[in-house]
Design an enzyme around this catalytic site. Structure first.
Site, PDB file in Angstrom:
ATOM      1  N   LYS A 151      45.976  38.929  34.320  1.00 49.62           N
ATOM      2  CA  LYS A 151      46.304  37.269  34.384  1.00 49.62           C
ATOM      3  C   LYS A 151      47.696  37.232  35.026  1.00 49.62           C
ATOM      4  CE  LYS A 151      43.550  36.041  30.513  1.00 49.62           C
ATOM      5  NZ  LYS A 151      43.224  35.192  29.120  1.00 49.62           N
TER       6      LYS A 151
ATOM      7  N   ARG B 292      41.146  43.605  25.629  1.00 45.70           N
ATOM      8  CA  ARG B 292      39.911  43.134  26.560  1.00 45.70           C
ATOM      9  C   ARG B 292      40.244  43.460  27.841  1.00 45.70           C
ATOM     10  NH1 ARG B 292      38.431  38.156  29.101  1.00 45.70           N
ATOM     11  NH2 ARG B 292      35.968  37.701  29.050  1.00 45.70           N
TER      12      ARG B 292
END
Length: 272
Positions: A207, A242
């Site tokens: 991200k 994750r």
């Protein structure tokens, strides 16, 4: 134990890895690579081989500026890869959706967990969920204190809707409506988000927060920044990470777990 339908997932002894399978053409870092059911299955089995504990499959991108698709289109993308993966692995399978009708169909097709990034609980969602595990996401702006307050309220709302506490997992929602400084705080101070001794899931793989602070603009090249963030999150109290790059990051996760046990005086060499 995190109760997920017929499966019980033990957390706390080691950091669990949730492998990301994006069955979508427009995910920010790997859109289209697992769109075909066979490609999604291959990725899932490779992730299991490399050490994943949970497979998480999604069919709707939630990247900044994403285009919302209908529940029917989402299910059309999900159904075949979900059924293939369910038949091919005994690992718990999570489906990333905020649509109650997709959650219901996923449950009927063998999913164990619903990973809902919306942060909104409704009677329809609770009914569709049944006894499956549920990931509740703090999708608003805020840091650790705000996330903790949200989770305290969400756990109470879930109880009112008939969802058992043992079914819940909490995700502080890194990258969702937050500044990069808030994202960084949620990684470094993850444990402060915990509520009711429930498992804490962090999803920051590739991200913008990783790219910004590691000075890497290409998402697929952020693996070293990811490993640093994995380590910080593990020491801060994350139970589940994750990840996209299970093969690349598993070494860092295993070593961080060992170092954390040394720090806690809970290290046993025979468990290596």
């Amino acid at each position: 134990m995190w109760k997920c339908g017929s499966k019980s997932i033990e957390y706390g002894k080691k950091t669990l890895i949730m492998a990301i399978i994006n069955a979508t053409p427009d995910s920010f870092s790997d859109g289209g690579e697992a769109l075909e059911p066979e490609a999604a299955l291959k990725r899932a089995l490779e992730a299991e081989e490399h050490g994943a504990d949970i497979i998480d499959i999604g069919a709707q991108s939630t990247r900044p500026g994403f285009k919302l698709i209908s529940a029917e289109e989402e299910w059309q993308r999900l159904e075949k890869p979900l059924r293939l993966i369910r038949k091919s692995t005994a690992l718990p399978v999570s489906v990333d959706t905020f649509y109650p009708e997709v959650a219901r169909r996923a449950a009927q097709s063998g999913a164990d967990i619903i990973n809902d990034v919306s942060g909104v609980l409704t009677p329809q969602k609770a009914q569709a969920l049944g006894g499956l595990g549920l990931v509740i996401t703090f999708s608003a702006a805020g840091g650790a204190k705000e996330a903790a307050r949200f989770f305290e309220k969400a756990v109470a709302e879930a109880k009112e809707l008939g969802i058992k506490k043992e079914q819940l997992c909490l995700d502080p929602g890194i990258g969702f409506s937050k500044s990069r400084a808030q994202d960084l705080e949620l990684i470094a101070r993850a444990g402060e988000c915990k509520a009711a001794e429930l498992p804490l899931l962090l999803g920051f793989s590739r991200k913008r927060v990783i790219g910004e602070y590691s000075h890497q603009s290409e998402p697929k090249k952020r693996v070293y920044g990811n490993i640093a963030a994995d380590t910080a999150a593990i020491f801060a109290g994350a139970d589940i990470l994750r990840l996209h790059d299970v093969k690349s990051e598993i070494q860092g996760v295993l070593l961080a777990d060992a170092l954390k046990k040394i720090k806690q005086n809970d290290f046993k060499e025979e468990n290596l």
